[in-house]
Design a protein around this motif. Structure first.
Motif, mmCIF file in Angstrom:
data_model
loop_
_atom_site.group_PDB
_atom_site.id
_atom_site.type_symbol
_atom_site.label_atom_id
_atom_site.label_comp_id
_atom_site.label_asym_id
_atom_site.label_seq_id
_atom_site.Cartn_x
_atom_site.Cartn_y
_atom_site.Cartn_z
ATOM 1 N N ALA A 85 0.841 -1.196 0.000
ATOM 2 C CA ALA A 85 0.000 0.000 0.000
ATOM 3 C C ALA A 85 0.881 1.253 0.000
ATOM 4 O O ALA A 85 0.629 2.210 -0.751
ATOM 5 C CB ALA A 85 -0.908 -0.011 1.230
ATOM 6 N N ALA A 86 1.933 1.224 0.810
ATOM 7 C CA ALA A 86 2.830 2.390 0.863
ATOM 8 C C ALA A 86 3.522 2.597 -0.476
ATOM 9 O O ALA A 86 3.720 3.739 -0.922
ATOM 10 C CB ALA A 86 3.856 2.206 1.980
ATOM 11 N N GLY A 87 3.870 1.489 -1.169
ATOM 12 C CA GLY A 87 4.482 1.592 -2.491
ATOM 13 C C GLY A 87 3.525 2.220 -3.495
ATOM 14 O O GLY A 87 3.915 3.049 -4.329
ATOM 15 N N ALA A 88 2.252 1.844 -3.397
ATOM 16 C CA ALA A 88 1.235 2.417 -4.293
ATOM 17 C C ALA A 88 1.119 3.920 -4.049
ATOM 18 O O ALA A 88 1.017 4.717 -4.989
ATOM 19 C CB ALA A 88 -0.106 1.722 -4.065
ATOM 20 N N ILE A 89 1.151 4.277 -2.772
ATOM 21 C CA ILE A 89 1.050 5.700 -2.437
ATOM 22 C C ILE A 89 2.289 6.457 -2.936
ATOM 23 O O ILE A 89 2.197 7.576 -3.440
ATOM 24 C CB ILE A 89 0.852 5.847 -0.910
ATOM 25 C CG1 ILE A 89 -0.577 5.404 -0.571
ATOM 26 C CG2 ILE A 89 1.112 7.267 -0.439
ATOM 27 C CD1 ILE A 89 -0.762 4.977 0.841
ATOM 28 N N TYR A 90 3.424 5.802 -2.823
ATOM 29 C CA TYR A 90 4.654 6.374 -3.390
ATOM 30 C C TYR A 90 4.451 6.652 -4.877
ATOM 31 O O TYR A 90 4.759 7.741 -5.381
ATOM 32 C CB TYR A 90 5.811 5.400 -3.151
ATOM 33 C CG TYR A 90 7.048 5.655 -3.978
ATOM 34 C CD1 TYR A 90 8.045 6.527 -3.529
ATOM 35 C CD2 TYR A 90 7.228 5.018 -5.214
ATOM 36 C CE1 TYR A 90 9.179 6.759 -4.290
ATOM 37 C CE2 TYR A 90 8.355 5.252 -5.976
ATOM 38 C CZ TYR A 90 9.320 6.128 -5.517
ATOM 39 O OH TYR A 90 10.440 6.363 -6.276
ATOM 40 N N ALA A 91 3.890 5.665 -5.600
ATOM 41 C CA ALA A 91 3.681 5.818 -7.046
ATOM 42 C C ALA A 91 2.742 6.982 -7.340
ATOM 43 O O ALA A 91 2.924 7.704 -8.329
ATOM 44 C CB ALA A 91 3.103 4.523 -7.628
ATOM 45 N N GLU A 92 1.773 7.178 -6.464
ATOM 46 C CA GLU A 92 0.774 8.225 -6.703
ATOM 47 C C GLU A 92 1.306 9.612 -6.361
ATOM 48 O O GLU A 92 0.569 10.589 -6.339
ATOM 49 C CB GLU A 92 -0.522 7.901 -5.935
ATOM 50 C CG GLU A 92 -1.201 6.665 -6.514
ATOM 51 C CD GLU A 92 -2.452 6.237 -5.763
ATOM 52 O OE1 GLU A 92 -2.794 6.882 -4.754
ATOM 53 O OE2 GLU A 92 -3.074 5.250 -6.191
ATOM 54 N N ASN A 93 2.593 9.667 -6.057
ATOM 55 C CA ASN A 93 3.205 10.971 -5.787
ATOM 56 C C ASN A 93 4.295 11.339 -6.783
ATOM 57 O O ASN A 93 4.610 12.502 -6.952
ATOM 58 C CB ASN A 93 3.790 10.981 -4.371
ATOM 59 C CG ASN A 93 4.418 12.313 -4.031
ATOM 60 O OD1 ASN A 93 3.793 13.350 -4.180
ATOM 61 N ND2 ASN A 93 5.674 12.283 -3.613
ATOM 62 N N VAL A 94 4.898 10.328 -7.435
ATOM 63 C CA VAL A 94 6.118 10.635 -8.190
ATOM 64 C C VAL A 94 5.921 10.787 -9.699
ATOM 65 O O VAL A 94 6.892 11.075 -10.406
ATOM 66 C CB VAL A 94 7.226 9.582 -7.942
ATOM 67 C CG1 VAL A 94 7.735 9.678 -6.531
ATOM 68 C CG2 VAL A 94 6.738 8.189 -8.266
#
Ligand code: ADP
Ligand code: MG
Length: 603
Positions: A231-240
């Motif tokens: 989930a944290a990786g997905a959130i990372y993707a949704e920022n970069v």
């Protein structure tokens, strides 16, 4: 336990508040770069907290969690990039994915589920390994996943990476995400599952002997932390906006581990502190890395500066603060009175220990028949029969090396017998594991004390699966440990540690308890008091006791029956009077027993 959850929740919210202050300070300056850093900080907190959930509770180092970050990030990217953009970037995607567009939040949840699935599969193998092999396996997982992501160009665009991931993160949203992660991690650690995982972290063998399922616990924490990481990786993707497989390899693993180790891996607060420190250092030194000018003087680009500084910080931390900046403390440990306030009246008060007088006293609770065990030719135990009835105290004596500890290990299942059977409360448990026998009512203590050292005295007694929370305080009271209930076990005096081992064994509703030299290292007075207590406890808990000691005076005072071993065989068995009169015993044992013997290497 509810008091514990309340403390965790209050602690999590205060930790979140500290992070909120940092984010607010950075976001309110109007400086865009600083606001972006605030988002990076919050996302890093989510990532490190996910990693901490595994490493902090299980004590097993994982190099593999960044693989889940990568899987989560690519899952989210594939789900959220607009179909038109996917058509140009990833023309070979199957159409059901190419044409899909999922909103950001469901994408995070799906990414988390994908990681749960992958972790569940890999975990089946992982938890069957020894701890050090597990660490290597997580490393292999990182490399394998990275290689797959890099080469699976139809789905990931390989080293070019994906782009046009819709950016949804703002400082406040990222903060909210981080707080959710902090709350989940703290609550999880405060549950009974968290307590058991930490008991295993402190002593795997002792945890198993109290009935804790080591593999199941590790498996649970592995998949939960992997789902969080996804989930944290997905959130990372949704920022970069754009990223490639290279983001999910060593550098990121190294940075996250640096945050965790420098902050304090056994604390969620440590994750936040570590993340803040490392994000700050990374920001500063990545400027240096790109070359900059001071007062007209041009500094060259020095690539690798960030890695170098992180490595230096880890080394310094390991030297000066091996447990990290905050150690094992959480925020409530740093604010005087907070824990007491949040916990209110849940401090232990001794209640009664239940009346077990319904049990018959002549019921045989543990019986070993024809037990034998050799260690590479040394016949440690040969054809021994042994039994104990409920409420009975059986003394096991014999010179050093006569097989007493080995016999207890055969009975408790720690060592597999070459031949013979073990019956626990009438059930054949010969093929059962240590923890199954513990769940069946067999408790034990160890010749070399094995406590859950960094857990409190109370937690040592609460961790075993069959422990009754409302009986714990009464038990500690009986063993004179109530005053030190909230002290960490390894801070206790030696005699108290021995008593805590007994309390921990009794907390599991035992039918029989095996004690390997509980009075070792105590003076005469202390051991007299201890033996009186053991007699009272055996009567009250209606359990059978097998106790090893080499002090014949103590054993004859305490025991109903005594069994004497010599070189792995029973040479005498009977009442204390019979044993003291027995010629074979006098010859074989008494001459050897008076001096203090050095007991090393037993369990
Ligand atoms: P005791 O507890 O009566 O002092 P032990 O059961 O510890 O005796 O040891 C009995 C014999 O078995 C000794 O000769 C000891 O060296 C040997 N032994 C015990 N455990 C092991 C082991 N894990 N590996 C090899 N030999 C062992
Ligand atoms: Mg021994």
């Amino acid at each position: 336990m509810s008091g514990r959850l309340r403390v965790a929740l209050v602690g999590a919210l205060i930790t979140g508040l500290l992070l909120a202050i940092a984010v607010a300070l950075m976001a309110s300056t109007g400086n865009k770069a600083l606001a972006a850093t605030a988002v990076v900080l919050a996302i890093n907190v989510a990532l490190v907290v996910s990693l901490q959930t595994f490493i902090g509770n299980t004590g097993i180092l994982s190099f593999g969690h960044v693989a889940f970050m990568g899987i989560g990030a690519f899952t989210a990217a594939l789900l959220t990039i607009p179909p038109a953009a996917k058509k140009t970037q990833l023309p070979n995607l199957p159409s059901f994915i190419r044409d899909a567009q999922v909103p950001p939040l469901p994408a995070v949840l799906i990414a988390s589920l994908v990681c749960l699935f992958v972790a569940a599969l890999f975990g089946l193998v992982l938890v069957r390994m020894t701890t050090s092999a597990m660490v290597m396996a997580t490393f292999a997982l990182l490399i394998t996943t990275y290689t797959v992501l890099l080469n699976w160009a139809d789905w990931t665009r390989g080293s070019e990476g994906v782009y046009a991931v819709p950016r949804v993160m703002t400082p406040w949203l990222a903060l909210a995400v981080a707080v959710v992660f902090i709350v989940i991690a703290r609550l999880l650690a405060a549950t009974w599952m968290g307590l058991q995982a930490r008991a295993i972290r402190e002593d795997e063998l002792a945890a198993g002997a109290t009935g804790i399922r080591v593999r199941a616990s590790r498996y649970a924490f592995w998949i939960i932390s992997a789902s969080l990481m996804g989930a944290a990786g997905a959130i990372y993707a949704e920022n970069v906006l754009a990223f490639d497989a290279g983001q999910f390899s060593f550098a990121t693993t190294f940075a996250l581990l640096a945050m965790l180790i420098i902050g304090g891996r056994e604390s969620v607060l440590g994750s936040v502190v570590g993340a803040a420190l490392i994000v700050l250092v990374t920001e500063m030194f990545s400027r240096v890395e790109q070359g900059f000018s001071i007062g007209g003087f041009e500094l060259p680009r020095i690539s690798g500066t960030v890695q170098f500084v992180l490595a230096l910080l880890i080394i310094l931390a390991l030297i000066w603060k091996p447990d990290g900046i905050v150690g094992r403390r959480e925020v409530e440990d740093l604010i005087p009175g907070l824990r007491g306030w949040a916990q209110r009246s849940t401090t232990p008060t001794p209640g009664g220990v239940p009346d077990r007088s319904g049990f018959g006293l002549d019921e045989v609770v543990l019986a070993g028949k024809g037990l034998s065990k050799s260690f590479s030719g040394v016949k440690a135990v040969q054809e021994i029969d042994i039994h104990v009835a409920r409420g009975e105290i059986l003394g096991l004596i014999g010179p050093n090396g006569s097989g007493k500890s080995t016999l207890l290990n055969l009975l408790s299942g720690l060592t597999a017998a070459d031949s013979g059977t073990v019956e626990l409360c009438g059930v054949d448990v010969t093929d059962q594991s240590v923890h199954s026998r513990a769940l069946g009512g067999l408790g034990r203590t160890f010749q070399n004390i094995r406590l859950f050292n960094h857990l409190t005295v109370l937690d040592n007694v609460l961790a075993p699966p069959r422990s009754e929370p409302h009986e714990a305080a009464g038990l500690l009271d009986q063993l004179g440990l109530l005053d030190v209930a909230s002290a960490e076990a390894d801070t206790l005096a030696y005699g108290q540690q021995r008593r805590l081992e007994i309390a921990r064994a009794l907390s599991t509703q035992v039918s029989v308890i095996l004690m390997d030299e509980p009075a070792a290292g105590m003076n005469e007075e202390e051991s007299d008091v201890l033996l009186d207590d053991i007699r009272a406890l055996a009567a009250e808990h209606r359990c059978g006791v097998i106790i090893i000691d080499h002090d014949l005076r103590l054993i004859t005072r305490l025991c109903d029956r005594i069994q004497v071993l010599e070189t792995g065989r029973t040479i005498a068995i009977g009442t204390p009077d019979e044993i003291v009169q027995n010629r074979a015993v006098r010859e074989a044992y008494l001459g050897d027993a008076v001096g203090a013997e050095d007991h090393e290497g037993g369990m």
